[in-house]
Design a protein around this motif. Structure first.
Motif, PDB file in Angstrom:
ATOM      1  N   LEU A   1       9.079  -0.303  -1.716  1.00  0.00           N
ATOM      2  CA  LEU A   1       8.549  -1.633  -2.029  1.00  0.00           C
ATOM      3  C   LEU A   1       9.152  -2.698  -1.114  1.00  0.00           C
ATOM      4  CD1 LEU A   1       8.525  -1.483  -5.939  1.00  0.00           C
ATOM      5  CD2 LEU A   1       6.552  -1.410  -4.415  1.00  0.00           C
ATOM      6  N   ARG A   2      10.453  -2.604  -0.867  1.00  0.00           N
ATOM      7  CA  ARG A   2      11.083  -3.594   0.025  1.00  0.00           C
ATOM      8  C   ARG A   2      10.496  -3.527   1.424  1.00  0.00           C
ATOM      9  NH1 ARG A   2      15.669  -2.113  -2.981  1.00  0.00           N
ATOM     10  NH2 ARG A   2      16.194  -0.507  -1.458  1.00  0.00           N
ATOM     11  N   ASP A   3      10.262  -2.307   1.920  1.00  0.00           N
ATOM     12  CA  ASP A   3       9.702  -2.155   3.257  1.00  0.00           C
ATOM     13  C   ASP A   3       8.287  -2.719   3.323  1.00  0.00           C
ATOM     14  OD1 ASP A   3       9.838  -1.066   5.990  1.00  0.00           O
ATOM     15  OD2 ASP A   3       8.294   0.318   5.291  1.00  0.00           O
ATOM     16  N   VAL A   4       7.482  -2.473   2.297  1.00  0.00           N
ATOM     17  CA  VAL A   4       6.111  -2.993   2.277  1.00  0.00           C
ATOM     18  C   VAL A   4       6.111  -4.521   2.239  1.00  0.00           C
ATOM     19  CG1 VAL A   4       4.001  -3.112   0.895  1.00  0.00           C
ATOM     20  CG2 VAL A   4       5.128  -0.910   1.254  1.00  0.00           C
ATOM     21  N   VAL A   5       6.983  -5.087   1.419  1.00  0.00           N
ATOM     22  CA  VAL A   5       7.063  -6.549   1.340  1.00  0.00           C
ATOM     23  C   VAL A   5       7.502  -7.128   2.670  1.00  0.00           C
ATOM     24  CG1 VAL A   5       8.312  -8.467   0.276  1.00  0.00           C
ATOM     25  CG2 VAL A   5       7.413  -6.622  -1.154  1.00  0.00           C
ATOM     26  N   THR A   6       8.484  -6.507   3.326  1.00  0.00           N
ATOM     27  CA  THR A   6       8.948  -6.985   4.624  1.00  0.00           C
ATOM     28  C   THR A   6       7.822  -6.967   5.656  1.00  0.00           C
ATOM     29  OG1 THR A   6      11.189  -6.186   4.173  1.00  0.00           O
ATOM     30  CG2 THR A   6      10.620  -6.594   6.472  1.00  0.00           C
ATOM     31  N   GLN A   7       7.029  -5.912   5.629  1.00  0.00           N
ATOM     32  CA  GLN A   7       5.920  -5.805   6.580  1.00  0.00           C
ATOM     33  C   GLN A   7       4.899  -6.919   6.398  1.00  0.00           C
ATOM     34  OE1 GLN A   7       4.144  -1.859   6.523  1.00  0.00           O
ATOM     35  NE2 GLN A   7       6.133  -0.909   6.234  1.00  0.00           N
ATOM     36  N   HIS A   8       4.762  -7.437   5.196  1.00  0.00           N
ATOM     37  CA  HIS A   8       3.726  -8.437   4.920  1.00  0.00           C
ATOM     38  C   HIS A   8       4.267  -9.863   4.819  1.00  0.00           C
ATOM     39  CE1 HIS A   8       1.624  -4.713   3.760  1.00  0.00           C
ATOM     40  NE2 HIS A   8       0.518  -5.371   4.003  1.00  0.00           N
TER      41      HIS A   8
ATOM     42  N   LEU B   1       0.456   1.296  -1.245  1.00  0.00           N
ATOM     43  CA  LEU B   1       1.071   0.002  -1.556  1.00  0.00           C
ATOM     44  C   LEU B   1       0.795  -1.014  -0.452  1.00  0.00           C
ATOM     45  CD1 LEU B   1       4.456   1.245  -3.043  1.00  0.00           C
ATOM     46  CD2 LEU B   1       2.512   0.287  -4.272  1.00  0.00           C
ATOM     47  N   GLN B   2       0.771  -0.568   0.801  1.00  0.00           N
ATOM     48  CA  GLN B   2       0.423  -1.481   1.897  1.00  0.00           C
ATOM     49  C   GLN B   2      -0.980  -2.050   1.702  1.00  0.00           C
ATOM     50  OE1 GLN B   2       0.981   1.115   5.239  1.00  0.00           O
ATOM     51  NE2 GLN B   2       3.016   0.331   5.725  1.00  0.00           N
ATOM     52  N   ASN B   3      -1.924  -1.203   1.331  1.00  0.00           N
ATOM     53  CA  ASN B   3      -3.295  -1.676   1.133  1.00  0.00           C
ATOM     54  C   ASN B   3      -3.395  -2.652  -0.033  1.00  0.00           C
ATOM     55  OD1 ASN B   3      -4.106  -0.103   3.255  1.00  0.00           O
ATOM     56  ND2 ASN B   3      -5.130   1.451   2.023  1.00  0.00           N
ATOM     57  N   LEU B   4      -2.678  -2.365  -1.120  1.00  0.00           N
ATOM     58  CA  LEU B   4      -2.743  -3.248  -2.287  1.00  0.00           C
ATOM     59  C   LEU B   4      -2.134  -4.618  -1.980  1.00  0.00           C
ATOM     60  CD1 LEU B   4      -1.845  -0.819  -5.232  1.00  0.00           C
ATOM     61  CD2 LEU B   4      -4.102  -1.544  -4.436  1.00  0.00           C
ATOM     62  N   VAL B   5      -0.972  -4.624  -1.324  1.00  0.00           N
ATOM     63  CA  VAL B   5      -0.323  -5.904  -1.001  1.00  0.00           C
ATOM     64  C   VAL B   5      -1.143  -6.666   0.039  1.00  0.00           C
ATOM     65  CG1 VAL B   5       1.753  -6.969  -0.048  1.00  0.00           C
ATOM     66  CG2 VAL B   5       1.953  -5.037  -1.627  1.00  0.00           C
ATOM     67  N   SER B   6      -1.685  -5.946   1.018  1.00  0.00           N
ATOM     68  CA  SER B   6      -2.508  -6.599   2.035  1.00  0.00           C
ATOM     69  C   SER B   6      -3.721  -7.268   1.405  1.00  0.00           C
ATOM     70  CB  SER B   6      -2.951  -5.576   3.080  1.00  0.00           C
ATOM     71  OG  SER B   6      -3.842  -6.153   4.011  1.00  0.00           O
ATOM     72  N   ASN B   7      -4.378  -6.597   0.474  1.00  0.00           N
ATOM     73  CA  ASN B   7      -5.523  -7.197  -0.223  1.00  0.00           C
ATOM     74  C   ASN B   7      -5.117  -8.448  -0.990  1.00  0.00           C
ATOM     75  OD1 ASN B   7      -7.437  -5.453   0.676  1.00  0.00           O
ATOM     76  ND2 ASN B   7      -7.843  -4.462  -1.288  1.00  0.00           N
ATOM     77  N   ALA B   8      -3.973  -8.363  -1.684  1.00  0.00           N
ATOM     78  CA  ALA B   8      -3.519  -9.507  -2.470  1.00  0.00           C
ATOM     79  C   ALA B   8      -3.250 -10.716  -1.584  1.00  0.00           C
ATOM     80  CB  ALA B   8      -2.264  -9.132  -3.265  1.00  0.00           C
ATOM     81  N   VAL B   9      -2.617 -10.492  -0.437  1.00  0.00           N
ATOM     82  CA  VAL B   9      -2.312 -11.596   0.474  1.00  0.00           C
ATOM     83  C   VAL B   9      -3.595 -12.208   1.035  1.00  0.00           C
ATOM     84  CG1 VAL B   9      -1.255 -12.164   2.699  1.00  0.00           C
ATOM     85  CG2 VAL B   9      -0.022 -10.727   1.063  1.00  0.00           C
ATOM     86  N   LYS B  10      -4.576 -11.343   1.367  1.00  0.00           N
ATOM     87  CA  LYS B  10      -5.821 -11.845   1.959  1.00  0.00           C
ATOM     88  C   LYS B  10      -6.653 -12.649   0.965  1.00  0.00           C
ATOM     89  CE  LYS B  10      -7.290  -7.850   3.465  1.00  0.00           C
ATOM     90  NZ  LYS B  10      -8.123  -6.807   4.119  1.00  0.00           N
ATOM     91  N   TYR B  11      -6.648 -12.231  -0.307  1.00  0.00           N
ATOM     92  CA  TYR B  11      -7.547 -12.859  -1.284  1.00  0.00           C
ATOM     93  C   TYR B  11      -6.841 -13.885  -2.180  1.00  0.00           C
ATOM     94  CZ  TYR B  11     -11.288  -9.667  -0.052  1.00  0.00           C
ATOM     95  OH  TYR B  11     -12.272  -8.990   0.632  1.00  0.00           O
ATOM     96  N   ALA B  12      -5.573 -14.154  -1.889  1.00  0.00           N
ATOM     97  CA  ALA B  12      -4.870 -15.165  -2.690  1.00  0.00           C
ATOM     98  C   ALA B  12      -4.136 -16.153  -1.795  1.00  0.00           C
ATOM     99  CB  ALA B  12      -3.900 -14.483  -3.646  1.00  0.00           C
ATOM    100  N   PRO B  13      -4.817 -16.780  -0.837  1.00  0.00           N
ATOM    101  CA  PRO B  13      -4.128 -17.732   0.045  1.00  0.00           C
ATOM    102  C   PRO B  13      -3.595 -18.928  -0.741  1.00  0.00           C
ATOM    103  CG  PRO B  13      -6.511 -17.927   0.284  1.00  0.00           C
ATOM    104  CD  PRO B  13      -6.262 -16.733  -0.579  1.00  0.00           C
ATOM    105  N   GLY B  14      -2.362 -19.298  -0.412  1.00  0.00           N
ATOM    106  CA  GLY B  14      -1.753 -20.435  -1.084  1.00  0.00           C
ATOM    107  C   GLY B  14      -1.309 -20.169  -2.499  1.00  0.00           C
TER     108      GLY B  14
END
Length: 557
Positions: A277-284, A315-328
């Motif tokens: 989880l830490r690595d995925v968060v760092t990547q994003h 987990l990368q795909n899930l976090v990436s989707n969340a970042v893309k669809y929840a700006p701000g």
């Protein structure tokens, strides 16, 4: 779940299936036989109660039906215990089915006339389940049954036109069913061939395009460390951001192509969930900063039984989707216990997903475009997550409320004991090594692509390494502390062969890394060395540096 059950029931009743399906047609037929035996026995009992059959027929039914029920249940159990293709067993079932229907229709008179429909069902069913030869055999058996019924049953002997109708029906319907069956199988073969061609194209295209993307990524990393002015550094950051988008797109295409080809085999092991989880968060973090997203992680010390590569991609795909669809907005990543297992949740406070879109979110290439915004991607993220989750016996749940946000949960992960921490020879745990440990490391770099070779060499030299760069395995292997080789060297030798040659020439098991743009599972299979680390292209320089550090430290250097 309801749709899946309905599909299984439909296959069991009709016998239809894909030619490459693992569905057991014989087991499905045995289940239908048990159910129909109960129905026919109940029908015969009704005839007895209403005195619609004569005493002789009733006596035979009372003796025969329990025997037939017993044999049917024993067949059902035998097929479940010993699955497979046993032609003698199928022929026995055919004789049993047609013999029983012949007996019922012969003795039952007009009350058992509806059994003629089952005669046709059984005939077509054998063909649909087992192919043309069994359809021909069942058709012959049906004609023999009708002939015996017409000879020995007074009722049917008095109905010659009705018998003739059933004879013609028993010839015409199986013939037409065989034509449809042949067309269906041909359509399945064509669809499978087209799907395989698509998968091969995607895999090859992803491999060929990953090479220049990989080289550009390494060059931009070198530029970032070249003491640029702030404006120039910002341009490099913009290039890297664009490359990240392209990299994610090609990884999605390769992931779905690999899943389609059946080349993904999970390797289950104890995985520290917190580190993943830490690595995925760092990547994003950089993408979250650009989108104005507050990315928060609730730390966990749990260890789960999973495939680390598949779990990371999901987990990368899930976090990436969340970042893309929840700006701000805020995005929270954390874990929650559920029974004996654990769920990983990605919760965003974005705009949410409208109810009409939610049933389609796990379909391939389905994308939801928010009003007034263009969201990058190809619509494969959640489809990949769902299919990978099935491989590791996990689940995916999505809940979304428009205007309030979306929660996606990776469910059913099994908690296990953590793996032992790697130790130094003196028994003390290792700490994270400093980057300076790469200073003076002699690296034999083998890469057939000139651009990738040059960019990787420049990157390693900036880390303090002494690099011997070659496009093919050198005839004279220089002394080295580590080997980094591309798997596909565009020749008869692979990166694995190059590593074996260098190790043999130096007479030592030199630490080595394989870099590839191909499917990692297939490369691993061809290498035949489960301990040889593999990095996929395009990779982040930090991944290569961390792996090189860990290999050097493990060797004691």
């Amino acid at each position: 779940m309801g749709m899946l059950t309905a599909a299984r029931l439909r296959r069991a009743i009709s016998g239809t299936r894909r030619p490459d399906s693992s569905y057991d047609a014989e087991a499905g037929q045995s289940l239908v036989r048990v159910v129909l035996t109960v129905v026919v026995a109940a029908y015969a009992m009704i005839g007895n109660l209403l005195e619609l059959v004569d005493e002789t027929a009733d006596l035979v039914f009372q003796i025969y039906m329990p025997v037939f029920m017993t044999v049917t249940c024993l067949l059902f159990a035998a097929i479940r215990l010993w699955p497979g293709v046993y032609h003698w067993r199928r022929i026995f079932c055919m004789v049993l089915d047609f013999g029983t229907l012949t007996l019922l229709m012969t003795l039952g008179g007009p009350f058992m006339a509806p059994m003629a429909s089952l005669l046709l069902w059984v005939t077509v069913g054998f063909g649909m389940r087992y192919g043309t030869r069994y359809l021909v055999g069942a058709t012959v058996a049906a004609l023999v049954s009708l002939m015996l019924i017409a000879v020995f049953s007074p009722f049917w002997r008095a109905q010659p036109y009705l018998v003739a109708t059933f004879v013609l029906t028993s010839l015409i319907v199986p013939f037409y069913a065989n034509l449809l069956l042949a067309d269906t199988r041909e359509a399945y073969r064509s669809a499978d061939a087209a799907n395989l061609a698509k998968s091969r194209f995607l895999a090859q295209a992803s491999h060929d395009l990953r090479q220049p993307i990989h080289a550009i990524s390494l060059f931009t990393n070198c530029l970032r460390e070249a003491g640029l002015a702030p404006s120039e550094r910002q341009m490099v950051e913009n290039i890297e951001h664009s490359l990240q988008s392209v990299r994610r797109m090609f990884r999605s295409l390769l992931d779905i192509a690999t899943l389609d080809s059946g080349g993904v085999v999970p390797r289950m092991q104890a995985v520290p969930l917190g580190a993943i989880l830490r690595d995925v968060v760092t990547q994003h973090q950089e993408a979250a900063r650009r989108a104005g997203v507050e990315l928060r992680l609730v730390e966990t010390g749990l260890t789960v039984e999973s495939d680390p590569g598949l779990l990371t991609v999901m987990l990368q795909n899930l976090v990436s989707n969340a970042v893309k669809y929840a700006p701000g907005a805020r995005v929270l990543i954390g874990c929650r216990r559920r029974g004996p297992g654990i769920d990983v949740l990605v919760i965003d406070r974005g705009i949410g997903v409208a109810p009409e879109h939610q049933p389609h979110l796990f379909e391939e290439f389905y994308r939801v475009q928010p009003p007034g915004r263009d969201v990058e991607g190809v619509g494969l993220g959640l489809a990949i997550v769902q299919r990978m989750a099935q491989l590791i016996s996990a689940g995916v749940e999505l809940r979304s409320v428009p205007g309030r946000g979306t929660t996606v949960a990776l469910t059913g992960l099994c908690v296990t004991e953590p793996p032992p921490a790697p130790s130094r020879p003196d028994g003390r745990p290792r700490s994270n090594p400093p980057q300076s440990l790469l200073q003076g490391l002699r690296v034999l770099l083998i890469e057939d692509d000139p651009a990738v070779l040059l960019s990787t060499q420049m990157l390693m030299e900036r880390w303090g390494c002494t690099v011997h760069a070659h496009q093919q395995p050198p005839e004279q292997v220089p002394p080295c502390d580590m080997i980094v080789a591309d798997f596909d060297l565009n020749g008869p030798l692979t990166g694995g062969d190059a590593i074996a040659i260098a190790r043999a020439a130096l007479g030592a098991p030199i630490p080595a890394i394989v870099i590839t743009a191909h499917d990692e599972a297939r490369v691993r299979e061809r290498l035949g060395d489960p301990g040889l680390p593999i990095l996929p292209k395009p990779m982040r320089p930090a991944e290569l540096r961390a792996l090189m550090l860990s290999l050097r430290l493990a060797r004691g250097g």
